[in-house]
Design a protein around this motif. Structure first.
Motif, PDB file in Angstrom:
ATOM      1  N   GLU A 120       0.961  -0.880   0.322  1.00  0.00           N
ATOM      2  CA  GLU A 120      -0.256   0.079   0.258  1.00  0.00           C
ATOM      3  C   GLU A 120       1.237   1.178   0.082  1.00  0.00           C
ATOM      4  O   GLU A 120       2.240   1.432   0.802  1.00  0.00           O
ATOM      5  CB  GLU A 120      -1.401   0.279   1.257  1.00  0.00           C
ATOM      6  N   THR A 175       1.746   4.904   1.139  1.00  0.00           N
ATOM      7  CA  THR A 175       1.356   6.067   2.629  1.00  0.00           C
ATOM      8  C   THR A 175       1.039   7.301   1.775  1.00  0.00           C
ATOM      9  O   THR A 175       2.682   7.892   1.302  1.00  0.00           O
ATOM     10  CB  THR A 175       2.590   5.734   3.496  1.00  0.00           C
ATOM     11  N   SER A 223      -0.662   9.928  -4.472  1.00  0.00           N
ATOM     12  CA  SER A 223      -0.897  10.206  -2.332  1.00  0.00           C
ATOM     13  C   SER A 223       0.100  11.113  -2.293  1.00  0.00           C
ATOM     14  O   SER A 223       0.330  11.455  -0.711  1.00  0.00           O
ATOM     15  CB  SER A 223      -0.294   8.697  -1.841  1.00  0.00           C
ATOM     16  N   LEU A 227      -6.919   8.861   2.748  1.00  0.00           N
ATOM     17  CA  LEU A 227      -6.262   8.201   3.280  1.00  0.00           C
ATOM     18  C   LEU A 227      -5.734   7.540   5.060  1.00  0.00           C
ATOM     19  O   LEU A 227      -5.473   7.336   5.544  1.00  0.00           O
ATOM     20  CB  LEU A 227      -5.440   7.919   2.500  1.00  0.00           C
ATOM     21  N   GLU A 228      -5.070   9.155   5.483  1.00  0.00           N
ATOM     22  CA  GLU A 228      -4.558   9.576   6.650  1.00  0.00           C
ATOM     23  C   GLU A 228      -5.654   9.424   7.907  1.00  0.00           C
ATOM     24  O   GLU A 228      -5.227   9.016   8.407  1.00  0.00           O
ATOM     25  CB  GLU A 228      -4.301  11.061   6.413  1.00  0.00           C
ATOM     26  N   ASP A 273      -6.819   5.249   7.416  1.00  0.00           N
ATOM     27  CA  ASP A 273      -5.303   5.016   8.383  1.00  0.00           C
ATOM     28  C   ASP A 273      -5.642   5.160   9.814  1.00  0.00           C
ATOM     29  O   ASP A 273      -5.176   4.216  11.141  1.00  0.00           O
ATOM     30  CB  ASP A 273      -4.924   5.222   8.060  1.00  0.00           C
ATOM     31  N   THR A 274      -5.965   5.805  10.318  1.00  0.00           N
ATOM     32  CA  THR A 274      -5.842   6.306  11.616  1.00  0.00           C
ATOM     33  C   THR A 274      -6.433   5.683  12.667  1.00  0.00           C
ATOM     34  O   THR A 274      -6.600   5.100  13.731  1.00  0.00           O
ATOM     35  CB  THR A 274      -5.997   7.877  12.028  1.00  0.00           C
ATOM     36  N   ALA A 278      -7.980   2.994  11.420  1.00  0.00           N
ATOM     37  CA  ALA A 278      -8.453   2.082  10.877  1.00  0.00           C
ATOM     38  C   ALA A 278      -7.165   0.818  12.364  1.00  0.00           C
ATOM     39  O   ALA A 278      -6.948   0.220  12.867  1.00  0.00           O
ATOM     40  CB  ALA A 278      -7.537   1.402   9.896  1.00  0.00           C
ATOM     41  N   ALA A 279      -5.990   2.130  12.556  1.00  0.00           N
ATOM     42  CA  ALA A 279      -4.764   1.451  14.086  1.00  0.00           C
ATOM     43  C   ALA A 279      -5.528   1.774  15.304  1.00  0.00           C
ATOM     44  O   ALA A 279      -4.794   0.769  16.376  1.00  0.00           O
ATOM     45  CB  ALA A 279      -3.914   2.581  13.594  1.00  0.00           C
ATOM     46  N   ARG A 306      -6.673  -2.508   2.513  1.00  0.00           N
ATOM     47  CA  ARG A 306      -5.891  -1.118   3.359  1.00  0.00           C
ATOM     48  C   ARG A 306      -6.244  -1.513   4.622  1.00  0.00           C
ATOM     49  O   ARG A 306      -5.539  -1.319   5.920  1.00  0.00           O
ATOM     50  CB  ARG A 306      -6.038   0.041   2.274  1.00  0.00           C
ATOM     51  N   CYS A 307      -7.587  -1.463   4.970  1.00  0.00           N
ATOM     52  CA  CYS A 307      -8.102  -1.205   6.874  1.00  0.00           C
ATOM     53  C   CYS A 307      -9.208  -1.895   7.427  1.00  0.00           C
ATOM     54  O   CYS A 307      -9.578  -1.914   8.138  1.00  0.00           O
ATOM     55  CB  CYS A 307      -8.718   0.421   6.163  1.00  0.00           C
TER      56      CYS A 307
END
Length: 424
Positions: free
Chosen positions: A173, A175, A230, A320-321, A324-325, A327-328, A353-354
């Motif tokens: 993926e 970043t 990205s 995506l940022e 991603d946050t 999902a983390a 991705r997530c």
């Protein structure tokens, strides 16, 4: 060595100007060796007289051919007392050994190419087909040749590092980055990838090569190319559309988001705001991800209580940022998008991705929605492009191909809003 004044005065006379111009050019092409000959045509009377004295032989015609070895020997035997190379340099400016420059340039280019290939071999770019063409472009362009070898090699290593982060292997993926953040990571300064830097030009040429295009000449094209990788050129111009975002914790930013959520107001967040927020949601808060902003609008109109993030089409860096946050943080994510082939491709990427769960995206959801659309008398929109298999449902692509109907999120608004739990 300095020519005697009398010899300098004779050699520097205007009548010998053309011979020295010709001789200088031939010496520089010969590797500063007095070999070969030069030819002068349409000689004036003054030039014939001066050449006769210089060469020690009569020049009577309108054309003269002078062997450099003879001229070298003549100068050594006269009051000049030096060879041809020294005499020409004394007359100025200094000679340039073009042959040596060419050899040095070839060696430098070969060394630079070897260094670049070594850097690529140890990076995620290894084995990617476009990379060889990119390196050829750099060699032909000549921009690196104007730099010191160490400087050029260092610049190439940085370009390979940047491209390795933006164009990793196929199964990895990408970043998302802000350009300043990416520049700082690779160069140590936030301005290392500014438009006027050599590194930025090298990277953009590589990005263009990787998608089979040409480097953009104008600023809008350069910004679009960065975004396609990205990378956003700044942290404030691109936003992610959100609704019902209620981050825990103190601070005016978090309080403002909670207040907007309480008033059923959508919010556009920049990357700069996201990174200042450090968003933390209550555990087990489901986050619904949609593709079309109309879903957010409908949720706000219905005063829904759920948390929604919109990709607004193909997810940008700032989208995506945020995803991603979330999902983390281990929050359950649910995704719904368009039932067309680009929509399925986007869903595949985000779900992978997530680790999102599909939200009303199964084959039976598609078939039910298609029947609903037909019952309303909506004209069918055929699918375009090559079929895409859905990673979460092996039957979906076949169902879509069978009905040949593209169904966008707007057609499912009632069902989606019902899932988003309108308040009483």
């Amino acid at each position: 060595m300095t020519l005697p004044a009398q010899a300098m005065g004779f050699l520097a006379q205007p009548a010998l100007g053309r011979i020295w111009t010709k001789v200088r050019d031939r010496l520089e092409r010969n590797g500063l060796q007095p070999a070969g000959s030069v030819r002068l045509e349409s000689l004036t009377a003054a030039e014939r007289e001066a050449l006769s004295l210089l060469l020690g032989r009569g020049i009577t015609g309108a054309t003269a051919v002078i062997r450099l070895a003879d001229l070298d020997a003549r100068l050594r035997s006269t009051a000049a007392g030096c060879g041809l190379v020294t005499a020409v340099e004394e007359l100025g400016p200094p000679l340039t050994d073009r042959r040596a420059e060419r050899d040095t340039g070839r060696q430098a280019r070969a060394s630079l190419r070897a260094a670049a290939e070594a850097a690529v071999a140890g990076s995620p770019l290894a084995g990617q087909e476009w990379v060889s063409g990119w390196l050829d472009d750099l060699r032909r362009g000549g921009a690196l040749g104007r730099l010191l070898p160490e400087e050029a090699a260092g610049l190439l290593r940085q370009a390979v590092q940047v491209l390795g982060l933006l164009r990793p292997g196929r199964d990895e993926e990408v970043t998302p980055y802000g350009r300043g953040e990416l520049a700082t990571r690779v160069t140590g300064t936030a301005h290392g990838l500014d438009d006027d830097t050599a590194l930025s030009r090298l990277v953009l040429r590589g990005l263009a090569r990787s998608v089979g295009g040409e480097p953009p000449e104008h600023a809008p094209g350069r910004r679009a190319l960065w975004r396609s990788a990205s990378v956003i050129p700044d942290e404030v111009s691109s936003t992610v559309l959100t609704y019902g975002l209620r981050p825990a914790g103190q601070g005016w930013r978090r309080r403002a988001l909670r207040e907007r959520a309480d008033h059923h107001a959508e919010t556009h967040l920049t990357l700069r705001e996201l990174r200042a927020l450090e968003i933390v949601l209550p555990s087990e808060t489901p986050v619904y991800i949609c593709e079309n902003p109309r879903v957010v609008e409908a949720a706000a109109e219905a005063r829904c209580a759920a948390t929604v993030v919109c990709t607004s089409g193909s997810a940008s860096t700032v989208v995506l940022e945020l995803i991603d946050t979330l999902a983390a943080a281990g929050l359950p994510l649910l995704y719904h998008g368009d039932f067309d082939w680009p929509g399925i491709a986007l869903a595949n990427r985000l779900i992978r991705r997530c680790a999102a769960r599909p939200w009303r995206m199964a084959a039976h959801d598609y078939e039910r929605l298609a029947a609903h659309v037909r019952s309303q008398g909506t004209p069918p929109l055929p699918l375009a492009g090559a079929p895409v298999e859905a990673s979460w449902d092996a039957d979906l692509a076949a169902a879509m191909s069978g009905l040949d109907a593209a169904l966008h999120e707007e057609s499912a608004l009632d069902w989606l809003v019902a899932d988003l739990a309108p308040e009483d």
